[in-house]
Motif scaffolding. Sequence first.
Motif, short mmCIF file in Angstrom:
data_model
loop_
_atom_site.label_atom_id
_atom_site.label_comp_id
_atom_site.label_asym_id
_atom_site.label_seq_id
_atom_site.Cartn_x
_atom_site.Cartn_y
_atom_site.Cartn_z
N PHE A 198 125.13 -49.10 53.27
CA PHE A 198 125.29 -48.78 51.84
C PHE A 198 124.35 -49.63 50.99
O PHE A 198 124.18 -50.84 51.24
CB PHE A 198 126.72 -49.07 51.39
CG PHE A 198 127.74 -48.15 52.00
CD1 PHE A 198 128.06 -46.94 51.38
CD2 PHE A 198 128.37 -48.47 53.20
CE1 PHE A 198 128.99 -46.08 51.95
CE2 PHE A 198 129.29 -47.62 53.76
CZ PHE A 198 129.61 -46.41 53.15
N THR A 199 123.74 -49.02 50.01
CA THR A 199 122.98 -49.74 48.99
C THR A 199 123.65 -49.47 47.65
O THR A 199 123.95 -48.31 47.33
CB THR A 199 121.52 -49.27 48.94
OG1 THR A 199 120.94 -49.44 50.24
CG2 THR A 199 120.72 -50.07 47.92
N VAL A 200 123.89 -50.54 46.90
CA VAL A 200 124.61 -50.42 45.64
C VAL A 200 123.73 -50.93 44.51
O VAL A 200 123.04 -51.95 44.67
CB VAL A 200 125.90 -51.25 45.69
CG1 VAL A 200 126.64 -51.19 44.37
CG2 VAL A 200 126.78 -50.77 46.83
N ALA A 201 123.73 -50.25 43.38
CA ALA A 201 123.04 -50.73 42.18
C ALA A 201 123.99 -50.56 41.00
O ALA A 201 124.60 -49.51 40.84
CB ALA A 201 121.75 -49.96 41.94
N ALA A 202 124.09 -51.61 40.21
CA ALA A 202 124.98 -51.56 39.04
C ALA A 202 124.43 -52.48 37.96
O ALA A 202 123.73 -53.46 38.26
CB ALA A 202 126.39 -52.00 39.43
N ALA B 147 133.36 -56.44 44.29
CA ALA B 147 132.95 -55.18 44.93
C ALA B 147 132.87 -55.33 46.44
O ALA B 147 133.31 -54.47 47.20
CB ALA B 147 131.60 -54.73 44.37
N LYS B 148 132.30 -56.45 46.87
CA LYS B 148 132.17 -56.73 48.30
C LYS B 148 133.55 -56.80 48.96
O LYS B 148 133.76 -56.25 50.06
CB LYS B 148 131.43 -58.05 48.49
CG LYS B 148 131.38 -58.59 49.90
CD LYS B 148 130.23 -58.01 50.68
CE LYS B 148 130.14 -58.64 52.07
NZ LYS B 148 129.13 -57.96 52.88
N LEU C 20 133.79 -49.07 46.34
CA LEU C 20 132.69 -49.63 45.56
C LEU C 20 132.65 -49.02 44.17
O LEU C 20 132.46 -49.73 43.17
CB LEU C 20 131.36 -49.37 46.29
CG LEU C 20 131.12 -50.23 47.54
CD1 LEU C 20 129.97 -49.69 48.37
CD2 LEU C 20 130.86 -51.68 47.13
N ALA C 21 132.86 -47.72 44.09
CA ALA C 21 132.83 -47.06 42.79
C ALA C 21 133.95 -47.57 41.90
O ALA C 21 133.76 -47.83 40.70
CB ALA C 21 132.94 -45.54 42.97
N ALA C 22 135.13 -47.74 42.50
CA ALA C 22 136.27 -48.23 41.71
C ALA C 22 136.02 -49.65 41.21
O ALA C 22 136.38 -50.00 40.08
CB ALA C 22 137.54 -48.18 42.56
#
Lengths: 533, 533
Positions: free
Chosen positions: B455-459, B472-473, B429-431
């Motif tokens: 996981f929770t992602v914010a961008a 990302a998914k 996810l970070a990459a």
Amino acid sequence: MTPIVPTVPSHQQTEMHPQRWGDPARAAALPESARGLVELAFGLDERPAVEAVTLPASGLDDALLDALRDRLGAEHVHTDDATRRLRTRGKSTPDLLRARAGDLADAPDAVVRPGTHDEVAAVLAWAVEHHVAVVPFGGGTSVVGGLVARRDGYAGLVSLDLVRMKRLLAVDHVSMTATLEPGLRGPEAEALLAAEGLTLGHFPQSFEHATIGGFAATRSSGQSSAGYGRFDALVVGLRVATPRGDWVLGSSPANAAGPDLRQLVLGSEGAFGVITEVTVRVRRLPAVKVYEGWRWPSFDAGADAMRTLAQAGVLPTVLRLSDEHETAINLAKPDAIGSDSAPGCLMITGYEGDAAAVEARRAAVTAVLEGLGGVGLGTEPGQAWAHGRFDAPYLRDSMLDVGVLVETMETATWWSNRARLYADVRAALAASLGDGALVLCHVSHVYETGCSLYFTVAAKAGTDALAQWAAAKAAASDAMVAAGATITHHHAVGTDHRPWLTAEIGELGGSVLRAVKADLDPTGVLNPGVLVP
Amino acid sequence: MTPIVPTVPSHQQTEMHPQRWGDPARAAALPESARGLVELAFGLDERPAVEAVTLPASGLDDALLDALRDRLGAEHVHTDDATRRLRTRGKSTPDLLRARAGDLADAPDAVVRPGTHDEVAAVLAWAVEHHVAVVPFGGGTSVVGGLVARRDGYAGLVSLDLVRMKRLLAVDHVSMTATLEPGLRGPEAEALLAAEGLTLGHFPQSFEHATIGGFAATRSSGQSSAGYGRFDALVVGLRVATPRGDWVLGSSPANAAGPDLRQLVLGSEGAFGVITEVTVRVRRLPAVKVYEGWRWPSFDAGADAMRTLAQAGVLPTVLRLSDEHETAINLAKPDAIGSDSAPGCLMITGYEGDAAAVEARRAAVTAVLEGLGGVGLGTEPGQAWAHGRFDAPYLRDSMLDVGVLVETMETATWWSNRARLYADVRAALAASLGDGALVLCHVSHVYETGCSLYFTVAAKAGTDALAQWAAAKAAASDAMVAAGATITHHHAVGTDHRPWLTAEIGELGGSVLRAVKADLDPTGVLNPGVLVP
């Protein structure tokens, strides 16, 4: 890690007696202590098994088998009578009656013993090529005709014997899982796990002979199911050799990636594929095992106590309850038969684990049972049960020797339907078998929402004992279906329960099983006539 | 017994906001307290949703729908834009991004609302006759594209809305089961059961809007899964309307009558049939609910403690553990972002039951956690979690309003693989999302053999946020598959996870799903393109 293999080579293992249950060395006449009782109840009508037997000749010619010999090694493809006889049918009473009468009409044409998943796959490919029926064979303990496949329309029938596949393939001490090969018998699997400080905790009555693969294929449930869970609840991963290829399942303890297909393989009875690896949840080997007895004034009172424990989440490792009849027989002296002064109902509670956990659980269960009016009987009845827990099938043989038909059947239902199911099945068996028959029952598996009922029947064998039992079995099965209960809690479907399966899972359920079978086994070589309606 | 119906008529119930999560009255701008934090992390880029929307015209002409109107009543067949808009897609972030952009290309041609099992069957018969795609609709809370069926090759697509099927059909207080209709939302089911002194105990984050049928069709798992079990473990019986007829399953708590076909319906996501009745295990309404916080020095230490509890069989009702990043955000003040002085990891433990059971369980869990070095934080963090337990999706909307992409994903694996899976998904996810992204994680479901990772992602949203998230998914999903984990622990497959399903269940697993689908839905009208590979 390096796979671990049992120390006893498979070919030196004791085979079961071809006409009786279990180890031939343990075959025995009816004990003198029981002889009088049995004579009083049924009369003695010595019916020795026929010694001389003739097998049908193997219908598969050598040319056909040569391809298998090349692949597996000639020493793993058997057509001799002695080996084929040991792979003929299972251990239901009808199976034994046929074997005792010298009827070996269902003998396989050959017994093949693959040693690896790839060799199992090779056998299946060969069977598809030549349209040979394949009966996967683990411990041979089926009591539902699970090893009596249809052979009409096939070039022959082979017993795919998993006796060489006995490795412990992997142990994960962090996740507490172990991967086992299907041919491991109960004691062999426990011995391998015990060396790692672990236990599977699966102890059905067939434990000494049944195998890991069979437990999975039939959704077995053990005597310690209250503590360890039924076998299908222990399985987290499977590998299956199918005619269409290799199938590996088990990405996580539980998930939402569609239907749980592991649950489609569990209970598939060799009709969809051959289970070649089973990954199971394991527990630490218990330091302490304690078994106790409790007395209840009635079967209803004891069953209500079991329900209370299950719904409170306070369960011992072992929890069993005999009805008044089974309790009386277990305690029987000759004059107890038919007595009205029944000694209530005997419950067994067992606790396994480390000392602190056992004591805590025992205290919690004891508080509930005492609060409900149970009378503690101490450890003696519990130890007696534990000592003889795998012996009942030997007694069945001794009874058959003197002309007494003995068989078991089991079902399960919701708690609110338990009393009706019990009464209806008892009535059906009594009506079919007549006044002299004994019908005993116990509850041996409990859930929050319901429980199993396990019936043992004894009756004087008539001239056609097979027909006599078939009629009783049909009457009892009809009663189970009419009561909305399952036709089998842990014995599987085989061929014996197949006529009732559609009533339980619906026409669409049968249709789905046929669709899955057609997908995985398009030419229908796997256990034809078993399970799938 | 007489079925019990909720007091609020279904047509008066609050519909979810068509472009946001949940109750429109609760839609709100980002709280001022969080605004500074979000600005610091991502900048503020106001992206209001498009107000004016245009739906594609209904492609089903009135003549075709008249047969349905005759059967269901004209008032239960809707083609108006407002109703169709409310049945367009689910509530994943991509769904919301499309809805916010005014894209309603996936709107159904009609919304039909059968009131009974027989009316559901009638809709299916009509759909088969006219080759219309049918999307079963419960709460509309899918986050995996489960409501976005394929429509090419079909005469049209209808949303089969279960909103009228909200009865409690039966309660069995002895067996502790209840039979519920599929359209009951979480709070409605709980209210009906509470009147009987019972609870289902299933509280996923979607609880306020998701339905009983959806829980079953997607194998939902709730925040109290440690105590009550995941939804598939609660189900003991099902009734399904299929294009080939009525299917009723559930003869007993567990049995050996072949594969457990209930487990084939659970997780079938409307692709095999429409679930019209669900019989579930219920528990007594808890008298006491206590939630507490614990601090662990690291995610690993906390997860090991969870494992110890699960393997000792000493579990609270709720058990959650946030990683260092999620813990920091939950406690965040503006200067905490990016700080190295992480406050460890927050665990929530919750206990529900009668007072004595809660105290006993709490004491047992507390002893284990203290023995492992956990620091008790008292009830304040627990109560704070319980208070906000269903609110996160509202915050997501507020973040989307200011140009921050927020989404969640979840997986599960064995304990021994947990650390690897965590690291790999985080890295993927970070990459994909770049340095500014936040990736938070918690464990919310535990088993003896493993656990889930959520996981929770914010961008910061780019110009093409849909493509940004899709990449990302895909990266995260690839990482899950590569780690041997499941692609989804409790969100289901839908259309979003379908590309990875075969990697998880094998080519043969996909083949089996197609075979079952072809058997039960031969013309393929049910949720085409969803689930089945």
